[in-house]
Design a protein around this motif. Sequence first.
Motif, PDB file in Angstrom:
ATOM      1  N   UNK A  67       2.505   3.492 -13.979  1.00 30.21           N
ATOM      2  CA  UNK A  67       3.605   2.703 -13.408  1.00 30.21           C
ATOM      3  C   UNK A  67       4.636   3.513 -12.642  1.00 30.21           C
ATOM      4  N   UNK A  68       4.390   4.812 -12.405  1.00 30.21           N
ATOM      5  CA  UNK A  68       5.385   5.649 -11.740  1.00 30.21           C
ATOM      6  C   UNK A  68       5.833   5.001 -10.427  1.00 30.21           C
ATOM      7  N   UNK A  69       7.137   4.909 -10.192  1.00 28.42           N
ATOM      8  CA  UNK A  69       7.613   4.331  -8.934  1.00 28.42           C
ATOM      9  C   UNK A  69       7.165   5.169  -7.736  1.00 28.42           C
ATOM     10  N   UNK A  70       6.786   4.500  -6.659  1.00 31.46           N
ATOM     11  CA  UNK A  70       6.323   5.184  -5.454  1.00 31.46           C
ATOM     12  C   UNK A  70       7.153   4.729  -4.266  1.00 31.46           C
ATOM     13  N   UNK A  71       7.789   5.697  -3.629  1.00 34.86           N
ATOM     14  CA  UNK A  71       8.545   5.443  -2.404  1.00 34.86           C
ATOM     15  C   UNK A  71       7.745   6.005  -1.237  1.00 34.86           C
ATOM     16  N   UNK A  72       7.306   5.131  -0.324  1.00 34.10           N
ATOM     17  CA  UNK A  72       6.506   5.540   0.826  1.00 34.10           C
ATOM     18  C   UNK A  72       7.413   5.947   1.977  1.00 34.10           C
ATOM     19  N   UNK A  73       7.088   7.100   2.583  1.00 33.89           N
ATOM     20  CA  UNK A  73       7.731   7.539   3.814  1.00 33.89           C
ATOM     21  C   UNK A  73       6.662   7.554   4.893  1.00 33.89           C
TER      22      UNK A  73
ATOM     23  N   UNK B 122      -3.692   5.795  -8.086  1.00 35.60           N
ATOM     24  CA  UNK B 122      -2.661   5.895  -9.122  1.00 35.60           C
ATOM     25  C   UNK B 122      -2.531   4.569  -9.864  1.00 35.60           C
ATOM     26  N   UNK B 123      -2.509   3.470  -9.137  1.00 36.02           N
ATOM     27  CA  UNK B 123      -2.372   2.163  -9.779  1.00 36.02           C
ATOM     28  C   UNK B 123      -3.646   1.749 -10.518  1.00 36.02           C
ATOM     29  N   UNK B 124      -4.799   2.222 -10.057  1.00 34.79           N
ATOM     30  CA  UNK B 124      -6.043   1.901 -10.753  1.00 34.79           C
ATOM     31  C   UNK B 124      -6.065   2.476 -12.159  1.00 34.79           C
TER      32      UNK B 124
END
Length: 224
Positions: A72-78, A66-68
């Motif tokens: 810029x969408x925010x990503x919250x890791x669980x 996604x970052x490549x």
Amino acid sequence: MRILLVEDDLSLGEGIRTALKRGAFAVDWVQDGAAAVLAVEHETFELVVLDLGLPRLDGIEVIRRVRARANPVPILVLSAREKAADRALGLDVGADDYLGKPFDTGELLARVRALVRRTSGRVRPLLEAGPLRLDPATLDASWKGRALDLTRREFALLRLLMEQHGRPMSRDSIQKHLYGWDEDVASNAVDVHVHQLRRKISADIVRTVRGIGYAFSEPVDTGT
């Protein structure tokens, strides 16, 4: 506000989706990393809630891809991976926040709201415009000091338009922000929600932009 949930545990995923919907978020749910990358490539989301231990493509690789693409969408890791090194890796490859499993849904929603608020450029948690006040944490809304009885979808629409700072949005764009893939949507759903907001608050709280759609109209407190 539209969120992509990426979680392969069916029971946990259902619980998270239910909690997010109760928080007035629209939720699209996929259960593997490859589907997540594809969804982010073709759709627009305000936030991605991402598990790390996924089939087909690990969560870390999802973040990298996604970052490549400079998304810029925010990503919250669980994740159940509690080691500091795992947290550091997730943040270093591009995640914006990290929440360990098991977690409290109240904290999850608070972190989601904080990330969405940060992305929209807001510092204060409350949304206020003249005599209109919205609290995304409690879903309370008031107009001239009087509590408003808004449905979850009406609240979400009003919040969406207020965060656009008066910029018009098309009906199609609004619909995509308010509804997930698995929801049946009537062709006039957005118009109905707008009508209800005007009825419950003020006739000019949402203005029609001919040929485009709708925009929030800054209210003026006349004291009446």
